[in-house]
Design a protein around this motif. Structure first.
Motif, short mmCIF file in Angstrom:
data_model
loop_
_atom_site.label_atom_id
_atom_site.label_comp_id
_atom_site.label_asym_id
_atom_site.label_seq_id
_atom_site.Cartn_x
_atom_site.Cartn_y
_atom_site.Cartn_z
N VAL A 3 0.83 -1.21 0.00
CA VAL A 3 0.00 0.00 0.00
C VAL A 3 0.86 1.26 0.00
N ASN A 4 1.87 1.27 0.85
CA ASN A 4 2.73 2.44 1.03
C ASN A 4 4.03 2.25 0.25
N LYS A 5 4.27 3.10 -0.71
CA LYS A 5 5.46 2.98 -1.56
C LYS A 5 6.62 3.86 -1.10
N GLU A 6 6.51 4.46 0.09
CA GLU A 6 7.61 5.26 0.60
C GLU A 6 8.81 4.37 0.92
N SER A 7 10.00 4.93 0.84
CA SER A 7 11.22 4.14 0.95
C SER A 7 11.38 3.45 2.31
N ASP A 8 10.85 4.07 3.37
CA ASP A 8 11.02 3.49 4.71
C ASP A 8 9.79 2.74 5.20
N ALA A 9 8.81 2.53 4.31
CA ALA A 9 7.55 1.88 4.73
C ALA A 9 7.79 0.47 5.24
N GLU A 10 8.64 -0.29 4.54
CA GLU A 10 8.87 -1.69 4.94
C GLU A 10 9.51 -1.76 6.33
N ASP A 11 10.47 -0.86 6.60
CA ASP A 11 11.11 -0.86 7.92
C ASP A 11 10.12 -0.50 9.02
N LYS A 12 9.25 0.47 8.73
CA LYS A 12 8.23 0.85 9.71
C LYS A 12 7.24 -0.27 9.93
N PHE A 13 6.88 -0.98 8.84
CA PHE A 13 5.96 -2.11 8.96
C PHE A 13 6.56 -3.19 9.87
N LYS A 14 7.84 -3.48 9.67
CA LYS A 14 8.51 -4.49 10.51
C LYS A 14 8.57 -4.03 11.97
N GLU A 15 8.81 -2.73 12.17
CA GLU A 15 8.87 -2.20 13.53
C GLU A 15 7.52 -2.33 14.22
N VAL A 16 6.46 -2.01 13.50
CA VAL A 16 5.10 -2.13 14.05
C VAL A 16 4.77 -3.59 14.36
N LYS A 17 5.15 -4.50 13.47
CA LYS A 17 4.90 -5.93 13.66
C LYS A 17 5.63 -6.45 14.90
N GLU A 18 6.88 -6.04 15.08
CA GLU A 18 7.66 -6.49 16.24
C GLU A 18 7.04 -5.97 17.54
N ALA A 19 6.60 -4.70 17.51
CA ALA A 19 5.98 -4.13 18.70
C ALA A 19 4.70 -4.88 19.06
N TYR A 20 3.88 -5.18 18.04
CA TYR A 20 2.63 -5.88 18.30
C TYR A 20 2.87 -7.31 18.79
N ASP A 21 3.82 -8.01 18.18
CA ASP A 21 4.12 -9.37 18.60
C ASP A 21 4.50 -9.43 20.08
N THR A 22 5.15 -8.39 20.55
CA THR A 22 5.56 -8.35 21.95
C THR A 22 4.40 -7.95 22.86
N LEU A 23 3.72 -6.86 22.54
CA LEU A 23 2.69 -6.32 23.43
C LEU A 23 1.39 -7.10 23.40
N SER A 24 1.17 -7.92 22.38
CA SER A 24 -0.07 -8.71 22.31
C SER A 24 0.07 -10.03 23.06
N ASP A 25 1.29 -10.40 23.40
CA ASP A 25 1.54 -11.64 24.16
C ASP A 25 1.71 -11.27 25.63
N PRO A 26 0.80 -11.71 26.52
CA PRO A 26 0.88 -11.31 27.93
C PRO A 26 2.24 -11.56 28.58
N GLN A 27 2.84 -12.72 28.27
CA GLN A 27 4.12 -13.04 28.88
C GLN A 27 5.23 -12.13 28.35
N LYS A 28 5.25 -11.95 27.02
CA LYS A 28 6.27 -11.07 26.43
C LYS A 28 6.07 -9.62 26.89
N LYS A 29 4.80 -9.21 27.01
CA LYS A 29 4.50 -7.85 27.44
C LYS A 29 4.99 -7.61 28.86
#
Length: 372
Positions: free
Chosen positions: A36-62
């Motif tokens: 969707v987002n063709k900006e040069s840093d979109a993929e890095d931001k997407f990975k950053e958001v995914k990593e944050a969610y993977d951590t905060l959505s898991d009660p133990q990891k959070k």
């Protein structure tokens, strides 16, 4: 380069619920997805958001992250997993070195939420494109209080409990002594401000629900399931932040004659036995009118004819598809005596033997089901 705080990445407070975390993730994942987002840093931001969610959505990891942040508690201690009594390294650094802990300012500007709208189009509207005005419900800054949430003539007060930081310092005992943990202020809910006299229009939220008209240009060739991004047409930002975006998801109604296959358009045309055997010139419906095609003698059922450039325009500007016509030879179900006689003569001329009293295919199937 050090990682950003996961709560800052998702734009939520430390006390955010699981649903709030999930909602924030979905919004940002749509915004920064590389498709969707063709900006040069979109993929890095997407990975950053995914990593944050993977951590905060898991009660133990959070819980682990809330305690230790990005630092591995086992590093430098021989993997012994030292118990710090519920305090994190960030808190220890705060105590000994006066660090800020990396938590975001509750009054910092934040981007507004993205919105999604499903638009239903007729088949040919998607093929040729159109301009349409839509109306969407969204939150906007309250005009009465200019988004402050306070009654006109007044202003929000700095929270007395947290001093405007939006966080509380909670002391705990650890093997290193007494250290400080940070928690979201329960008085101002992390906002850093309290409102004594609330705006009567928005009830202190600083935002109101409105219906906004947006004019949208649908490009020719858009397909079912594709989406369009309307920058800045989402909900208003927080604390003066930029507005979110509007994503329009396209739903295309099926057509009774045409069927889309990528950028190609498919259809079927019936042929009589005579047309297929002797050949003919037939008229075929096309997207922009009618065209004539020549059917050569001896055409078999299922044969395809391709009309170059008569399909859908590629929405990304990569040319135009074709129209593919599949012919189906229709066998007559009712014959006059003269037609029957002529067909028998045709069969005999072709060296075929026709037994009018032979079992039909369906009779054989019925007997098979009976077990005869």
């Amino acid at each position: 380069m050090s990682k950003r705080d996961f709560y800052e990445v998702l734009g939520v407070s430390e006390g955010a619920s699981g649903d709030e975390i999930k909602k924030a993730y979905r919004k940002l994942a749509r915004k920064y997805h590389p498709d969707v987002n063709k900006e040069s840093d979109a993929e890095d931001k997407f990975k950053e958001v995914k990593e944050a969610y993977d951590t905060l959505s898991d009660p133990q990891k959070k819980a682990h992250y809330d305690q230790f942040g990005h630092t591995d508690p086992n590093q430098g201690f021989g993997g012994g997993g030292a118990d710090f009594g519920g305090s994190g390294f960030g808190d220890i650094f705060d105590m000994f070195f006066g660090g800020g802990g990396g938590r975001r300012d509750p009054n910092a500007p934040r981007q507004g939420a993205d919105l999604q709208y499903t638009m239903t189009l007729e088949f040919k509207e998607a093929i040729f494109g159109k301009e349409e005005e839509i109306e969407i419900p969204r939150e906007e800054s309250c005009n009465t209080c200019s988004g402050s949430g306070a009654k006109p003539g007044t202003s929000p007060d700095t929270c007395n409990r947290c001093g405007g930081s939006g966080q509380l310092n909670v002391e705990q005992n650890t093997p290193f002594g007494r250290v400080v943990n940070r928690r979201v202020c329960d008085t101002c809910e992390g906002k850093g401000q309290t409102i004594k006299d609330k705006c009567t229009t928005c009830g202190g939220d600083g935002r109101v629900q409105k219906r906004k008209k947006v004019r949208v240009n649908i490009p020719a060739g858009i397909d079912h399931g594709q989406q369009m991004r309307q920058a800045g047409q989402g909900e208003a930002g927080v604390n003066g932040g930029p507005p979110g975006d509007l994503y329009i998801v396209i739903n295309v109604k099926p057509h009774e004659f045409f069927e889309r296959d990528g950028d190609d358009i498919r259809c079927e045309m019936p042929l009589t036995f005579t047309q297929a055997a002797l050949g003919d010139e037939i008229e075929v419906p096309a997207l922009s009118g009618k065209v004539k095609i020549k059917v050569p003698a001896g055409t078999q059922s299922g044969r395809q004819f391709r009309l170059r450039g008569k399909g859908a325009r590629n929405v990304h500007g990569r040319g135009t598809g074709d129209q593919i016509i599949t012919v189906r030879v229709i066998t007559p179900t009712k014959l006059t005596d003269k037609q029957r006689t002529l067909l028998k003569e045709f069969a005999e001329e072709s060296g075929e033997t026709v037994d009018e009293h032979s079992d039909s295919f369906f009779d054989k199937v019925k007997r098979a089901f009976r077990g005869d």
